[in-house]
Design an enzyme around this catalytic site. Structure first.
Site, mmCIF file in Angstrom:
data_model
loop_
_atom_site.group_PDB
_atom_site.id
_atom_site.type_symbol
_atom_site.label_atom_id
_atom_site.label_comp_id
_atom_site.label_asym_id
_atom_site.label_seq_id
_atom_site.Cartn_x
_atom_site.Cartn_y
_atom_site.Cartn_z
ATOM 1 N N HIS A 18 40.357 38.273 57.704
ATOM 2 C CA HIS A 18 40.814 37.259 56.740
ATOM 3 C C HIS A 18 42.046 36.519 57.256
ATOM 4 C CE1 HIS A 18 43.996 39.943 55.491
ATOM 5 N NE2 HIS A 18 43.131 40.878 55.101
ATOM 6 N N HIS A 21 45.015 38.437 58.770
ATOM 7 C CA HIS A 21 44.827 38.868 60.167
ATOM 8 C C HIS A 21 45.075 37.705 61.114
ATOM 9 C CE1 HIS A 21 41.808 41.707 58.066
ATOM 10 N NE2 HIS A 21 42.958 42.333 58.208
ATOM 11 N N CYS A 124 47.925 56.557 46.828
ATOM 12 C CA CYS A 124 47.077 55.384 46.593
ATOM 13 C C CYS A 124 45.929 55.423 47.589
ATOM 14 C CB CYS A 124 47.864 54.078 46.746
ATOM 15 S SG CYS A 124 46.735 52.665 46.790
ATOM 16 N N CYS A 127 45.895 52.220 49.857
ATOM 17 C CA CYS A 127 46.870 52.202 50.963
ATOM 18 C C CYS A 127 46.670 53.398 51.890
ATOM 19 C CB CYS A 127 48.306 52.279 50.448
ATOM 20 S SG CYS A 127 48.784 50.993 49.305
ATOM 21 N N CYS A 143 49.003 50.982 41.829
ATOM 22 C CA CYS A 143 49.366 50.292 43.072
ATOM 23 C C CYS A 143 49.270 48.779 42.866
ATOM 24 C CB CYS A 143 48.443 50.715 44.217
ATOM 25 S SG CYS A 143 48.699 49.684 45.682
ATOM 26 N N HIS A 146 46.539 47.221 45.216
ATOM 27 C CA HIS A 146 45.119 47.531 45.035
ATOM 28 C C HIS A 146 44.685 47.585 43.575
ATOM 29 C CE1 HIS A 146 46.011 48.835 49.166
ATOM 30 N NE2 HIS A 146 44.833 48.299 49.393
ATOM 31 N N LYS A 293 48.210 36.120 45.410
ATOM 32 C CA LYS A 293 47.785 37.021 46.460
ATOM 33 C C LYS A 293 46.262 36.962 46.569
ATOM 34 C CE LYS A 293 48.087 41.848 47.486
ATOM 35 N NZ LYS A 293 48.548 41.992 48.837
ATOM 36 N N LYS A 296 39.862 40.246 46.361
ATOM 37 C CA LYS A 296 38.425 40.143 46.058
ATOM 38 C C LYS A 296 38.193 40.178 44.562
ATOM 39 C CE LYS A 296 36.674 41.999 50.325
ATOM 40 N NZ LYS A 296 36.664 43.311 50.942
#
Ligand code: MSP
Length: 469
Positions: A18, A21, A124, A127, A143, A146, A293, A296
């Site tokens: 994504h 990266h 988590c 993580c 978290c 997430h 942020k 998905k």
């Protein structure tokens, strides 16, 4: 000549590459090109982090054997890196037998600082990491990355005694022997280091199956971070080979979320192994989409392929290297992207088209590329302010546009053709000098510009550099 070594974070392969990266790769590639431009020999590592539960579960979800799943995804990351015009010298996969063997050897060499203990704490799963009770409470038990509740885990773990290394880590960071950029993140980390407990570095095999076994204890596998961090030296051949040619790294590039692993656990491992610390840790910010942020669950993830498909690679690199700050968060929206593309087309695309056309008409021949000093540019590159260094080049481009408008070589050509030619030659030489640095950010475009204006016969490109969509 000694090589300078640059590293990038190795992404988990449970999902597709994504924009986050892409940031690691673009910054590393720009730094590499700059250092090579300064005459250095540079080695750039990239790779994939292929162990851990998230990956194991994802493979199972897709009904694929885990190794097959990671093979497919590791390839996607390699293709992705190439699609960004990024050139690495080494690619490491944490499931490679060499890496796994070297990792076990590293563990064994650290054994004086490792002990076994029972642990209970908040964890988590996203993580793959425990959080302190303070973090748990501050985040109201969930978290923030997430959006999953922390779970209470109790297990036998091996621990790395961070206390053995804390003072050395602190003084290395304080003195900038290990320099963290930006400096506000250095401060943040030094605060965190104060309360940093020993870290658990293994998981019981019943919990995490997909990982490197702990030497001498088959009931435990290495915590994914130990295995992952080791990549930076296993890829160089440590401990089988002497790595002093490349290590310590010149710069390790990571996102802000994983700075603490790289500034805490990683230096501890290195000191324990008797290896020097990297010289620089560069933490970049996060890419958000429409101010949010990427996630998905929210459904706002924009695939880098879609952005690349819109206006090509140069537009992509231009946006993320100039309009995203090297060290702060940056926001992507399609509107901003369009504006950025128009700027590229109007400022640079038009300049090239206009100048080449005028040169052709006035029979101005190609010129040599002049090497010019640009201390201001160097200063920003060395401070990892790549976007500001890029701005400096852009000021130069705008200046050239202004000069054409002001000096009107087309009008001059009618009365003083020699003078018009002189004006054009100067413009070409100045453009080539700027372009020589522009190539670090936009390699393809830079090559095209150089070809046009160094050719015996200057001609505008058949299709403009940045066609209007
Ligand atoms: N596997 C670990 C890294 C191990 S390095 C020894 C990991 N992987 S990751 O896939 O989650 O992240 C890889 C890189 O992408 C990290 O540098 C991370 O900070 C970066 N990014 C992930 N999401 C990001 C954004 N939204 N924006 C910018 N970079 C972010 O962590």
């Amino acid at each position: 000549m000694k090589e300078s070594y640059i590293t990038t974070a190795i992404p988990y392969v449970n999902g597709n590459p994504h924009l986050g990266h892409a940031m690691d790769y673009l910054l590393a590639d720009t730094l590499r090109r700059y250092m090579m431009y300064c005459g250095e020999k540079v080695r750039l590592q990239a790779g994939t982090d292929e162990h851990g539960n998230k990956i194991f579960k994802k493979a199972a979800e897709q009904g694929l054997p885990t190794q097959e799943f990671v093979d497919i995804n590791a390839q996607k990351f390699q293709d992705f890196i190439h699609s960004l015009g990024v050139e690495y010298t080494d690619f490491i996969r944490t499931t490679s037998p060499d890496h796994e063997r070297r990792c076990r050897e590293i563990w064994t060499r650290l054994s004086d600082h490792i002990y076994k203990d029972k642990y209970e704490g908040w964890y988590c799963e996203g993580c793959e990491s425990y959080v302190t009770s303070k973090e748990h409470d501050n985040n109201h038990g969930e978290c923030p990355d997430h959006k999953k509740p922390y779970v209470k885990l109790s297990e036998e773990n091996y621990y790395l005694r961070i206390a053995d290394f804390k003072d050395d880590i602190r003084s290395a960071i304080e003195s900038d022997e290990l320099k963290i950029t930006p400096s506000f993140r250095k401060k943040e980390f030094l605060n965190l280091l104060k309360d940093m407990p020993d870290v658990s570095i293994s998981r019981p095999k019943e919990q995490v199956e997909w990982g490197v076994s702990v030497p001498g204890d088959d009931s435990q596998v290495m915590y994914v971070w130990i295995d992952a961090l080791a990549n930076y030296i296993t890829v160089l051949g440590f401990p089988d080979k002497d790595i002093s040619e490349d290590w310590p790294a010149h710069t390790q590039i990571v996102g802000k979320d994983i700075l603490r692993f790289h500034a805490g656990i990683w230096p501890a491992m290195l000191i324990g192994l008797g290896l020097p610390l990297p010289r620089n840790l560069l933490a970049h910010g996060f890419i958000t989409v429409n101010g949010e942020k990427m996630s998905k669950t929210v459904g706002n993830v924009i695939a880098p392929e879609d952005i690349l498909a819109k206006h090509g690679l140069a537009a992509f690199r231009y946006f993320f290297l100039r309009h995203a700050s090297t060290t702060d968060d940056a926001d992507f929206t399609w509107d901003k992207y369009e504006a950025s593309y128009n700027e590229l087309a109007n400022d640079l695309g038009n300049l090239v088209q206009r100048l080449a056309t005028l040169c052709e008409k006035n029979a101005v021949v190609g010129q040599k590329v002049e090497q010019r000093a640009n201390p201001d540019f160097d200063d920003h590159m060395k401070k990892y302010e790549f976007n500001i260094a890029f701005d400096i080049l852009w000021d130069g481009i705008s200046e050239l546009n202004k000069r054409i408008d002001l000096e009107k070589p087309w009008a001059l050509a009618k009365t003083h053709p020699d003078k018009a030619r002189d004006v054009l030659i100067k413009l070409v030489i100045d453009l080539l000098a700027i372009n020589n640095r522009l190539k670090l950010f936009l390699p393809e475009t830079g090559e095209r510009i150089e070809t046009i204006f160094t050719a015996t016969k200057i001609q505008p490109p058949a299709t403009p550099l940045f066609p209007k969509a």
